[in-house]
Design a protein around this motif. Sequence first.
Motif, PDB file in Angstrom:
ATOM      1  N   ARG A  31      -1.746  -2.622   9.324  1.00  0.00           N
ATOM      2  CA  ARG A  31      -2.518  -3.661   8.620  1.00  0.00           C
ATOM      3  C   ARG A  31      -3.650  -4.193   9.194  1.00  0.00           C
ATOM      4  N   ALA A  90       0.785  -1.177  -0.178  1.00  0.00           N
ATOM      5  CA  ALA A  90      -0.004  -0.013   0.081  1.00  0.00           C
ATOM      6  C   ALA A  90       1.019   1.168   0.042  1.00  0.00           C
ATOM      7  N   LEU A 144      -6.662  -2.073   9.095  1.00  0.00           N
ATOM      8  CA  LEU A 144      -7.398  -1.828   7.718  1.00  0.00           C
ATOM      9  C   LEU A 144      -8.172  -3.057   7.458  1.00  0.00           C
ATOM     10  N   PRO A 145      -9.097  -2.941   6.318  1.00  0.00           N
ATOM     11  CA  PRO A 145      -9.630  -4.030   5.853  1.00  0.00           C
ATOM     12  C   PRO A 145      -8.760  -5.258   5.321  1.00  0.00           C
ATOM     13  N   GLU A 146      -9.274  -6.614   5.324  1.00  0.00           N
ATOM     14  CA  GLU A 146      -8.229  -7.600   4.975  1.00  0.00           C
ATOM     15  C   GLU A 146      -7.864  -7.427   3.598  1.00  0.00           C
ATOM     16  N   GLU A 147      -8.503  -6.998   2.702  1.00  0.00           N
ATOM     17  CA  GLU A 147      -8.128  -6.798   1.121  1.00  0.00           C
ATOM     18  C   GLU A 147      -7.297  -5.807   1.074  1.00  0.00           C
ATOM     19  N   THR A 148      -7.014  -5.045   2.067  1.00  0.00           N
ATOM     20  CA  THR A 148      -5.819  -3.959   1.880  1.00  0.00           C
ATOM     21  C   THR A 148      -4.245  -4.576   1.782  1.00  0.00           C
ATOM     22  N   PRO A 149      -3.736  -3.858   0.544  1.00  0.00           N
ATOM     23  CA  PRO A 149      -2.272  -4.456   0.544  1.00  0.00           C
ATOM     24  C   PRO A 149      -1.411  -4.246   1.784  1.00  0.00           C
ATOM     25  N   SER A 150      -0.344  -5.067   2.052  1.00  0.00           N
ATOM     26  CA  SER A 150       0.282  -4.905   3.168  1.00  0.00           C
ATOM     27  C   SER A 150       1.133  -3.787   3.213  1.00  0.00           C
TER      28      SER A 150
END
Length: 497
Positions: free
Chosen positions: A30, A3, A33-39
């Motif tokens: 991390r 991200a 934030l929502p699970e689909e958020t990039p690391s």
Amino acid sequence: MTARLNGSLVRLALGCIQPASALHIAEFIRNALPEETPSVNPALVQEMLSTWESGGDTVCVHQRLKLYSLTRSGDGKLSAKERRLRDRTRSFLLKELRSATVREPEVQGTEKADVSSAVLTDSAIQEDERPIGTAESPRRARSSGRAYWPLLSQQLYVGSSSPSSGTFFRFLSFPTVKRCCEAFGHEAVPEDGVGLGEIALAMGLSPRLLGVLLHKPERHYRVFEIPKANGTPREICAPRTVMKLVQYFVLDYLLRAFPVHPAATAFEPGCSIKWNAVAHVGKRYVANIDVQNFFGSLTTKVVFKQLLRAGFKLNTAAFVARISSYRGSLPQGAPTSAALSNICMYEFDELLTSDSSASRVTYTRYADDITFSGDDLEAVRICIAKASDHLGALGLVLNRDKTRIFGQSSRQVVTGLVVNVKAQPTREYRRNLRSLLHHVKLNPFQHLDQYDEIQGKAAFALSFSGPDTQVGSLSSQYVDEALAVMRALRKSGQEKS
């Protein structure tokens, strides 16, 4: 995929969990934030932290672990909205941290952190400092340990840190009080000591928030009444979450290092009413006196003055006295009140111990219950008169209605225990407990919901027995038989459910 980093988000995350490493911050963001958020790339976070450090917004507080904390300048870069969010989040995390993981350090050599704070430290975690040895202070503490709060970021199960790792700092977010003062903008610890600003920076909370606690403390207490033993009401002033959190910080980081006089037998680990009573066993005369409105008479002014006499610097003493007071005195219900009362009474205990020893009289104090014992009635009476004079110097008043002197022909009671021959619970207590255990044996089902209460009362009574002695007619075998019946019924009920 990683991200893109927002500097404000990184600064906010650091403010919430400091002191923290780049990896801690990346994992915290991390997880928030929502699970689909990039690391989040820790290397990019580290680059930001290093840049801010060169600009004076962060400071590296542990070189080997690469832990960072916000400076006063960096904290000021948070917007008002971010600061409110940080304060709410960090207050919750610190509350859980303190209540769940606070512990006493292992037995080892200790020293004071510096003159203004009187904080003891664990030598194993400090960097770039001289080795720690045992330090003798003008007042020797009964115990040399104090409570530490572990590093918050390492207790969140983020990064590679173990929740059981033993890294502790002297001033929560900073390894020393001096480092905290430098991060605040001072060249050294101020001559007047640390105050609201430095303590807020160490706690990672807004100075404005601590200022509100000082300005309108009545909004941050819950007041209610509980009955005393004689049935009259006792007012309890319990601090709300943030106020209690700040008071716990004051207790653990500023007050714990101050010694408690050996004659003071309340509010300390290992102290008990039994310890207080044993000192007066077998004496010809035992006198009990009581202080009127003990906590309520220890005013903010008295506390401030006694903290200065004990070694606190001006700003630190002023902050501690004000943050620990409610309506101008120590509130019953605040975590700091007990420790502060012992600090305020230290010189009183010293004077009374000296006066009593010269007259061959034994003196102890359990909170506001003062006891003298000896074989000379006149010497005991003189000690009571001197106690009244010394109390007056502190603005305290002797409760004449509760002043009692008992001879050997009467029942001598000290903090609820009979001390004529040995320290033990009163006959009424023992008879009532034996009667209760008898009814348990006859009909255990009626008393199952009282199991913890009965077990506690029995354990208290049996704590006064020895290998060859028992408490009155109450034997450990009789207690075990009654409790065994209740345990068996509780176990069978749990298995059925």
